[in-house]
Design a protein around this motif. Structure first.
Motif, short mmCIF file in Angstrom:
data_model
loop_
_atom_site.label_atom_id
_atom_site.label_comp_id
_atom_site.label_asym_id
_atom_site.label_seq_id
_atom_site.Cartn_x
_atom_site.Cartn_y
_atom_site.Cartn_z
N ILE A 38 0.86 -1.20 0.00
CA ILE A 38 0.00 0.00 0.00
C ILE A 38 0.89 1.24 0.00
O ILE A 38 1.85 1.35 0.77
N ALA A 39 0.59 2.18 -0.86
CA ALA A 39 1.41 3.38 -1.00
C ALA A 39 1.40 4.19 0.29
O ALA A 39 0.39 4.22 1.00
N PRO A 40 2.50 4.86 0.61
CA PRO A 40 2.54 5.71 1.81
C PRO A 40 1.39 6.73 1.80
O PRO A 40 1.10 7.36 0.78
N GLY A 41 0.74 6.86 2.93
CA GLY A 41 -0.37 7.80 3.05
C GLY A 41 -1.72 7.25 2.64
O GLY A 41 -2.74 7.93 2.79
N ARG A 42 -1.73 6.02 2.13
CA ARG A 42 -3.00 5.45 1.64
C ARG A 42 -3.56 4.36 2.56
O ARG A 42 -4.52 3.69 2.21
N LEU A 43 -2.94 4.20 3.73
CA LEU A 43 -3.41 3.22 4.71
C LEU A 43 -3.78 3.93 6.00
O LEU A 43 -3.05 4.80 6.48
N ALA A 44 -4.94 3.57 6.57
CA ALA A 44 -5.35 4.07 7.88
C ALA A 44 -5.45 2.89 8.85
O ALA A 44 -5.82 1.78 8.47
N LEU A 45 -5.11 3.14 10.10
CA LEU A 45 -5.27 2.15 11.16
C LEU A 45 -6.49 2.49 12.00
O LEU A 45 -6.81 3.66 12.19
N ILE A 46 -7.15 1.45 12.50
CA ILE A 46 -8.26 1.64 13.43
C ILE A 46 -7.87 0.95 14.73
O ILE A 46 -7.66 -0.27 14.77
N ALA A 47 -7.77 1.74 15.80
CA ALA A 47 -7.36 1.23 17.10
C ALA A 47 -8.60 0.84 17.89
O ALA A 47 -9.26 1.68 18.49
N GLY A 48 -8.91 -0.45 17.88
CA GLY A 48 -10.09 -0.94 18.58
C GLY A 48 -9.85 -1.22 20.04
O GLY A 48 -8.71 -1.23 20.53
N GLY A 58 -13.02 6.56 2.90
CA GLY A 58 -12.88 6.71 1.45
C GLY A 58 -11.63 7.48 1.04
O GLY A 58 -11.27 7.50 -0.15
N ARG A 59 -10.97 8.11 1.99
CA ARG A 59 -9.73 8.83 1.68
C ARG A 59 -8.54 7.88 1.51
O ARG A 59 -7.45 8.30 1.11
N TYR A 60 -8.75 6.60 1.84
CA TYR A 60 -7.63 5.65 1.87
C TYR A 60 -7.91 4.46 0.96
O TYR A 60 -9.07 4.12 0.68
N ASP A 61 -6.83 3.84 0.55
CA ASP A 61 -6.95 2.62 -0.25
C ASP A 61 -7.25 1.41 0.62
O ASP A 61 -7.83 0.42 0.15
N ALA A 62 -6.85 1.48 1.89
CA ALA A 62 -7.01 0.33 2.78
C ALA A 62 -7.06 0.78 4.23
O ALA A 62 -6.53 1.84 4.60
N SER A 64 -22.69 1.90 2.91
CA SER A 64 -21.83 1.07 3.73
C SER A 64 -20.77 1.93 4.40
O SER A 64 -20.28 2.90 3.82
N ALA A 65 -20.38 1.57 5.63
CA ALA A 65 -19.32 2.30 6.32
C ALA A 65 -17.98 2.15 5.60
O ALA A 65 -17.12 3.02 5.70
N VAL A 66 -17.81 1.03 4.90
CA VAL A 66 -16.59 0.81 4.11
C VAL A 66 -16.93 1.03 2.64
O VAL A 66 -17.65 0.22 2.04
N PRO A 67 -16.44 2.11 2.04
CA PRO A 67 -16.82 2.40 0.66
C PRO A 67 -16.18 1.44 -0.33
O PRO A 67 -15.17 0.80 -0.03
N PRO A 68 -16.78 1.28 -1.51
CA PRO A 68 -16.20 0.42 -2.54
C PRO A 68 -14.77 0.85 -2.86
O PRO A 68 -14.46 2.04 -2.92
N GLY A 69 -13.90 -0.13 -3.04
CA GLY A 69 -12.52 0.17 -3.39
C GLY A 69 -11.58 0.28 -2.21
O GLY A 69 -10.37 0.38 -2.39
#
Length: 562
Positions: free
Chosen positions: A207-217, A274-278, A296-301
């Motif tokens: 995944i390209a830099p800046g295109r991944l977000a983490l979710i801290a559960g 939607g701002r991120y690829d993953a 959906s909370a997770v957008p297509p793509g």
């Protein structure tokens, strides 16, 4: 003089055997509200100087208090309710504990089984009552069963997915004599390392830099994996979002990559993701929504990656590119060395992303401060201002228990702490958790100061917690955010243009007026000193004084209604 164990004394009552098992499991407190069916246990406690009884005045309060203790102490809590009626009183609070995954060993006294056929007073099917909100429920039918069933309960409530378990304790079982030994505590390592981590490392590195977000559960907190989550974020310079409806914020709110908690509507979550690829979700149940939206909370793509110890949460609602089962701390410890060499050539790009994140954080906080400053002199305190002043008074270390819907979102944005254990909130949605949970938290962190921020409506569900805080001389500051209404409900109704309530400007059962609740008098009746604040400038000094007092106290903050 060393305490003689009941094992050394030969035959003894079931209640005495139960206490010996609790002692070996490291139990310091029993949370309860006793009735007739619990008296054998109460009597056995007379000579148990090393186990304290924390008296709460209503069973829902008992459950939430034990829940707070378990979360604060980071170990299972033991509680004892009063037969069918008491268990029924505690059901809403048990629902909260189930949703939050709080490890509780829940017990209730049962009538003497020898006269069950005569339908005696207080007799009920406790197992059937408890079953919907616990991992499992069982009735103890012989004192010989106590060691095995009780140790099983302690193990299973803490094993993933963690949550309450239930044991019914009949009076005759607790009174009956037994020579069965208490046995020993088992040592069980539950930290399984997830599989396919090499594959996960490859996919994350792609995944390209800046295109991944983490979710801290919340599971990060349960796994004590905050340091590993920070290391992962630092390695990838990835923004970190908290769960949409969290029990904890297991990531430092002072960290430049902390991006705040996700909203509670699916369309608003999708706008962010939607701002991120993953996205890589650490722990399950991170995208809880409250109100329905068609998207959906997770957008297509947007690809989804997950790591959780609970297989039931993986791929449950959203399709995933790769989800893997394992303890978060142990699995991240294994993942990080696999991922680091794969992204080493992107250090410059990651450094630039971190610089941007630091700048964005500074600008975001400056904008928040300006908004609070602009409203600071308003004649009635704005919720935004109240939240800022509460955060300022509490500081970066004191534990915050939050059940105040009017200020909750604002308060989270003002938090600025290196601690990953500062904040806890009610996750199950059943009101009445906050005040007793704060009492339990203080006990769980060795009677350290706690600030409980609670809405005026929520405060009326379990005000009995004030008495226990005073009785136990705990340093809990209760901050009641008083807008004299069910603010969150009224605002929702106002957003529905087709509602008759909006056209008539009449909101039935939404206002706590005529008469207004006197929280100072309520606190006084429970032995808790209190004061009312109506000016923004007085909020922080009042809370700071409450914390310094070292005892239970209440600060009522009157804020603007909707």
């Amino acid at each position: 003089m060393p305490i003689e164990t009941v094992d050394a004394a030969g035959s003894r009552r079931g209640a005495e055997l139960l206490l010996d098992v609790l002692r070996s499991e490291g139990v310091r407190y029993i949370f309860g509200n006793p009735g007739t069916t619990e008296l054998p246990l109460i009597d056995a406690l007379t000579e148990a100087q090393d186990i304290g009884y924390i008296l709460a005045l209503q069973e829902a309060t008992v459950v939430a208090m034990a829940d707070g203790y378990a979360q604060g102490a980071r170990r299972p809590a033991f509680l004892n309710l009063h037969t069918a009626g008491g268990l029924g009183h505690g059901m809403g609070a048990l629902w909260n504990s189930q949703v939050s995954g709080t490890p509780l060993v829940v017990t209730a006294g049962q009538q003497d089984l020898r006269h069950a056929l005569s339908d005696p007073l207080l007799m009920g099917d406790l197992v059937a009552i408890a079953d919907p909100v616990v991992k499992w429920a069982r009735e103890v039918t012989s004192p010989d069963q106590i060691p095995v069933l009780l140790r099983r309960a302690f193990h299973d409530c803490a094993a993933a997915p963690s949550g309450p378990v239930f044991l019914s304790l009949p009076m005759d079982v607790m009174e009956a004599k037994t020579a069965v030994p208490a046995g020993e505590t088992s040592t069980i390592d539950q930290r399984a390392v997830a599989g396919s981590l090499d594959k996960l490392a490859e996919k994350l590195a792609a995944i390209a830099p800046g295109r991944l977000a983490l979710i801290a559960g919340d599971e990060i907190d349960a796994s004590d994996a905050s340091a590993q989550a920070v290391a992962l974020a630092d390695l990838l310079s990835a923004p970190v979002y908290g769960s949409s409806w969290p029990a904890h914020i297991p990531f430092p709110t002072a960290h430049p990559l902390w991006a705040g908690n996700l909203p509670t509507r699916a369309d608003a979550i999708a706008d962010i993701l939607g701002r991120y690829d993953a996205v890589f979700a650490l722990g399950g149940k991170s995208l809880i929504t409250v109100l329905y939206s068609e998207v959906s909370a997770v957008p297509p793509g947007t690809q989804v990656f997950q790591l959780s110890a609970d297989v039931r949460d993986l791929g449950r609602t959203y399709a995933t590119s790769l989800s893997t089962v394992g303890d978060i701390r142990a699995s991240l410890d294994a993942l990080l060395p696999l991922l680091a060499p794969r992204v080493a050539d992107r250090a410059a790009a990651f450094a630039e992303l971190r610089t941007r994140a630091e700048t964005a954080r500074t600008e975001r906080r400056a904008k928040l401060a300006a908004a609070a400053d602009a409203a600071f002199e308003d004649p009635v305190i704005a919720p935004l201002v109240a939240a800022r002043e509460v955060a300022r008074a509490v500081g970066a270390e004191t534990t915050i228990i939050d059940e105040a819907p009017a200020t909750l979102t604002h308060l989270r944005t003002f938090l600025d702490s290196a601690s990953t254990h500062q904040y806890a909130a009610m996750r199950g949605g059943v009101l009445g958790w906050g005040m007793p949970a704060a009492v339990g938290f203080s006990l769980g962190i060795d009677r350290a100061p706690v600030v409980c921020v609670v809405g005026d409506g929520a405060a009326m569900y379990s005000p009995q917690a004030l008495w226990t805080a005073a009785h136990e001389k705990l340093p809990v500051t209760f901050v009641v955010i008083n807008n004299a209404e069910y603010n969150i409900l009224k605002n929702f109704m106002k957003g529905q243009a087709h509602y008759a309530s909006v056209r008539a400007n009449r909101f039935i059962a939404m206002d706590l007026t005529d008469p207004r609740v006197d929280y100072l008098a309520l606190a006084t009746s429970m032995g808790v000193p209190s004061r009312r604040v109506t000016r923004a400038a007085d909020i922080a000094p009042a809370i700071e004084a409450g914390i310094r007092s070292g005892g239970a106290n209440l600060v009522e903050v009157v804020v603007r209604a909707s």
